[in-house]
Design a protein around this motif. Structure first.
Motif, mmCIF file in Angstrom:
data_model
loop_
_atom_site.group_PDB
_atom_site.id
_atom_site.type_symbol
_atom_site.label_atom_id
_atom_site.label_comp_id
_atom_site.label_asym_id
_atom_site.label_seq_id
_atom_site.Cartn_x
_atom_site.Cartn_y
_atom_site.Cartn_z
ATOM 1 N N LEU A 258 -24.655 30.841 -33.555
ATOM 2 C CA LEU A 258 -25.606 31.531 -32.686
ATOM 3 C C LEU A 258 -26.676 32.332 -33.427
ATOM 4 C CD1 LEU A 258 -26.456 32.242 -29.792
ATOM 5 C CD2 LEU A 258 -24.821 34.156 -29.879
ATOM 6 N N PRO A 259 -26.357 33.107 -34.465
ATOM 7 C CA PRO A 259 -27.392 33.956 -35.088
ATOM 8 C C PRO A 259 -28.590 33.180 -35.650
ATOM 9 C CG PRO A 259 -25.201 34.656 -35.772
ATOM 10 C CD PRO A 259 -25.027 33.355 -35.063
ATOM 11 N N PRO A 275 -31.263 35.211 -21.360
ATOM 12 C CA PRO A 275 -30.309 35.481 -20.267
ATOM 13 C C PRO A 275 -29.412 34.290 -19.965
ATOM 14 C CG PRO A 275 -32.475 36.347 -19.709
ATOM 15 C CD PRO A 275 -32.644 35.566 -20.978
ATOM 16 N N LEU A 276 -29.941 33.071 -20.108
ATOM 17 C CA LEU A 276 -29.115 31.889 -19.898
ATOM 18 C C LEU A 276 -27.908 31.896 -20.825
ATOM 19 C CD1 LEU A 276 -28.474 29.066 -18.805
ATOM 20 C CD2 LEU A 276 -30.073 28.142 -20.515
ATOM 21 N N THR A 277 -28.134 32.236 -22.071
ATOM 22 C CA THR A 277 -27.040 32.296 -23.036
ATOM 23 C C THR A 277 -26.008 33.336 -22.625
ATOM 24 O OG1 THR A 277 -28.577 31.653 -24.796
ATOM 25 C CG2 THR A 277 -26.474 32.603 -25.475
ATOM 26 N N ASP A 336 -16.933 22.689 -22.260
ATOM 27 C CA ASP A 336 -18.158 22.034 -21.788
ATOM 28 C C ASP A 336 -19.337 23.002 -21.804
ATOM 29 O OD1 ASP A 336 -16.833 19.661 -21.407
ATOM 30 O OD2 ASP A 336 -16.635 19.875 -19.232
ATOM 31 N N ILE A 337 -19.100 24.241 -21.395
ATOM 32 C CA ILE A 337 -20.182 25.231 -21.387
ATOM 33 C C ILE A 337 -20.632 25.537 -22.807
ATOM 34 C CG2 ILE A 337 -20.782 27.620 -20.841
ATOM 35 C CD1 ILE A 337 -18.828 27.388 -18.455
ATOM 36 N N PHE A 338 -19.680 25.821 -23.680
ATOM 37 C CA PHE A 338 -20.046 26.116 -25.070
ATOM 38 C C PHE A 338 -20.751 24.920 -25.711
ATOM 39 C CE2 PHE A 338 -16.503 29.400 -25.136
ATOM 40 C CZ PHE A 338 -17.356 30.476 -25.302
ATOM 41 N N SER A 339 -20.295 23.711 -25.398
ATOM 42 C CA SER A 339 -20.908 22.518 -25.969
ATOM 43 C C SER A 339 -22.331 22.329 -25.456
ATOM 44 C CB SER A 339 -20.052 21.296 -25.625
ATOM 45 O OG SER A 339 -20.606 20.119 -26.166
ATOM 46 N N THR A 340 -22.523 22.510 -24.161
ATOM 47 C CA THR A 340 -23.854 22.392 -23.579
ATOM 48 C C THR A 340 -24.812 23.408 -24.182
ATOM 49 O OG1 THR A 340 -22.970 21.556 -21.494
ATOM 50 C CG2 THR A 340 -25.170 22.538 -21.418
ATOM 51 N N ALA A 341 -24.312 24.593 -24.443
ATOM 52 C CA ALA A 341 -25.150 25.652 -25.005
ATOM 53 C C ALA A 341 -25.400 25.487 -26.496
ATOM 54 C CB ALA A 341 -24.501 27.011 -24.747
ATOM 55 N N SER A 342 -24.747 24.513 -27.119
ATOM 56 C CA SER A 342 -24.845 24.355 -28.570
ATOM 57 C C SER A 342 -26.007 23.485 -29.012
ATOM 58 C CB SER A 342 -23.535 23.777 -29.122
ATOM 59 O OG SER A 342 -22.483 24.699 -28.971
ATOM 60 N N ILE A 353 -17.530 21.394 -32.957
ATOM 61 C CA ILE A 353 -17.494 21.455 -31.496
ATOM 62 C C ILE A 353 -17.563 20.068 -30.860
ATOM 63 C CG2 ILE A 353 -19.980 21.706 -31.040
ATOM 64 C CD1 ILE A 353 -19.064 23.977 -29.024
ATOM 65 N N GLN A 354 -18.151 19.093 -31.540
ATOM 66 C CA GLN A 354 -18.186 17.744 -30.965
ATOM 67 C C GLN A 354 -16.780 17.135 -30.949
ATOM 68 O OE1 GLN A 354 -17.633 14.899 -33.062
ATOM 69 N NE2 GLN A 354 -17.385 16.193 -34.874
ATOM 70 N N ARG A 355 -16.000 17.434 -31.976
ATOM 71 C CA ARG A 355 -14.620 16.938 -31.994
ATOM 72 C C ARG A 355 -13.771 17.691 -30.963
ATOM 73 N NH1 ARG A 355 -13.725 17.443 -37.007
ATOM 74 N NH2 ARG A 355 -12.780 19.499 -37.001
ATOM 75 N N ILE A 356 -13.989 18.991 -30.851
ATOM 76 C CA ILE A 356 -13.261 19.793 -29.861
ATOM 77 C C ILE A 356 -13.515 19.256 -28.456
ATOM 78 C CG2 ILE A 356 -13.110 22.096 -28.823
ATOM 79 C CD1 ILE A 356 -13.882 23.180 -31.659
ATOM 80 N N SER A 357 -14.764 18.909 -28.162
ATOM 81 C CA SER A 357 -15.108 18.384 -26.839
ATOM 82 C C SER A 357 -14.367 17.095 -26.540
ATOM 83 C CB SER A 357 -16.614 18.140 -26.743
ATOM 84 O OG SER A 357 -17.336 19.346 -26.863
ATOM 85 N N ARG A 358 -14.289 16.213 -27.516
ATOM 86 C CA ARG A 358 -13.594 14.949 -27.300
ATOM 87 C C ARG A 358 -12.089 15.150 -27.201
ATOM 88 N NH1 ARG A 358 -13.905 12.311 -31.528
ATOM 89 N NH2 ARG A 358 -15.287 13.517 -32.891
ATOM 90 N N ASP A 359 -11.574 16.089 -27.987
ATOM 91 C CA ASP A 359 -10.131 16.358 -27.946
ATOM 92 C C ASP A 359 -9.703 16.943 -26.607
ATOM 93 O OD1 ASP A 359 -9.900 15.417 -30.519
ATOM 94 O OD2 ASP A 359 -9.646 17.379 -31.468
ATOM 95 N N VAL A 360 -10.463 17.897 -26.097
ATOM 96 C CA VAL A 360 -10.067 18.523 -24.829
ATOM 97 C C VAL A 360 -10.234 17.554 -23.667
ATOM 98 C CG1 VAL A 360 -12.252 19.587 -24.049
ATOM 99 C CG2 VAL A 360 -10.068 20.773 -23.670
#
Length: 392
Positions: A258-259, A275-277, A336-342, A353-360
């Motif tokens: 994020l930074p 604000p979206l973040t 899904d939210i964290f991935s979309t915001a990434s 995070i791409q691997r986390i998304s597929r794993d979950v």
């Protein structure tokens, strides 16, 4: 043999300390479709495979809250490794329902690893002294590093109705089919196994309906709280920590980047100012908290019932599966939210995070963990209907 039993806090700390090794090997495991040998050794050294082993064999007899918290730490590092560790806990517990002399054989191997399945996808024919099994089981997580497999087969004899049984089989008696080519949980090595005329002696056979109802053959484990709980609630509580860990890992991956991120094609030069973040991270973090609540509520129910030695109501059994499904649902929504915001840069293979998304996603598609299936079952019971499954 007995050993000093570490506390929950000590075991959670050990799991947390494994993170550098597990993260380092995560990409290798995904590419090679199996857990790295170094990670298996690290789990063994930390005592992770002893959590469900009886104390008389040097095990820890850990409660399910410990399993949830340990798997959460492992899942924060690598979902596939955490999943395999969690899966091992379930058949290991199942092995503890067999006669005590069978356990003597199984647990004679230090840090023994037992894989398994609940799918009755094989047939068994009665013979003198046992049964002969033929068939195939898919999705056998951890088979590549296991010494034993818990199998389920349907016994068909000339003089009796077909009935399902559990069996304990050495991996050396089974064939492994390297067919684990998937989009998620790729590192788990959840291959298929085949039995071709495998003889299983009668002492290593249990009737599945009896096991599902909490009727076990072990005498020495009968008074131990963790071994006097029905199988499905135990399996449910053993599985959810990995999912909570994946959700937490997604948040950590997001906040780490994020930074240095802006929102491309907008006026925001810092994503953290948008604000979206703020809305995204608040919603996702609350979903992670809710997922952890359901995981801990489930563990508390299982552990409490075991200590009390109390009977389980039908509603409690259904709620155990509903809690598991809700953990999966909420964790996926958070990821899904964290991935979309990434943003687009997060799809590169070096971004966790791409691997986390597929794993979950893969976890949510698991037949026993599917949120919709479990919610429907719970609602069915709440409406006074009879269950339409034996897996409660």
């Amino acid at each position: 043999m007995t050993t000093e039993v570490p506390t929950r806090e000590q075991l959670v700390r050990r799991a947390s300390e494994l993170a550098p090794i597990l993260r380092k090997n995560a990409a290798w495991s995904e590419e090679n479709r199996r857990i790295h040998g170094e990670s298996i050794e690290a789990l063994a050294d930390a005592g992770i495979f002893k959590l469900r082993v009886p104390a008389r064999y040097g095990g820890y007899e850990s409660d399910t809250r410990t399993l949830v918290d340990v798997a959460t730490e492992l899942g924060r590092a690598d979902g596939s490794t955490s999943w395999v560790a969690s899966v091992y806990w379930i058949p290991t517990w199942m092995a503890c329902t067999f006669p005590d002399q069978v356990q003597d054989e199984v647990f004679s191997t230090p840090d023994v690893r037992i894989c398994g399945t609940l799918s009755p996808s094989a047939m068994a024919a009665p013979v003198d002294g046992g049964v002969v099994v033929n068939g195939k089981w898919a999705f056998v997580s951890g088979a590549l590093h296991a010494q034993w497999q818990v199998i389920v087969a349907v016994v068909v004899g000339a003089e009796s109705e077909p009935y399902p049984v559990l069996g304990l089989v050495p991996m050396s008696d089974l064939q492994i089919v390297d067919d684990w080519h998937t989009s998620g949980l790729k590192g788990t090595g959840s291959v298929s196994t085949i039995a071709a005329d495998v003889f299983v002696p009668s002492e290593r056979i249990l009737p599945l309906p009896a096991v599902l109802q909490g009727q076990y053959a072990s005498q020495l484990n009968a008074g131990v709280p963790i071994y006097r709980t029905p199988l499905l609630p135990v399996a449910s509580a053993s599985s959810v920590g990995t999912v909570v860990g994946l959700a937490k890992a997604a948040g950590e991956a997001f906040f780490e980047r994020l930074p240095d991120r802006k929102i491309t094609y907008t006026g925001y030069t810092a994503q953290a100012e948008a604000p979206l973040t703020h809305l995204q991270v608040a919603e996702a973090t609350m979903k992670v908290d809710q997922a952890e609540f359901h995981a801990h509520r489930l563990a508390t129910l299982v552990d409490g019932k075991g200590v009390e030695g109390a009977q389980w109501s039908l509603q409690e059994r259904a709620r155990a599966r509903a809690d598991m499904g809700m953990v999966c649902k909420l964790a996926k929504e958070a990821v899904d939210i964290f991935s979309t915001a990434s943003g687009g840069s997060s799809i590169y293979s070096d971004q966790p995070i791409q691997r986390i998304s597929r794993d979950v996603q893969a976890v949510n598609l698991h037949a026993l963990m599917h949120p919709n299936t479990n919610a429907e079952l719970y609602g069915r019971i709440l409406c006074g209907q009879e269950p339409n499954t034996f897996y409660l």
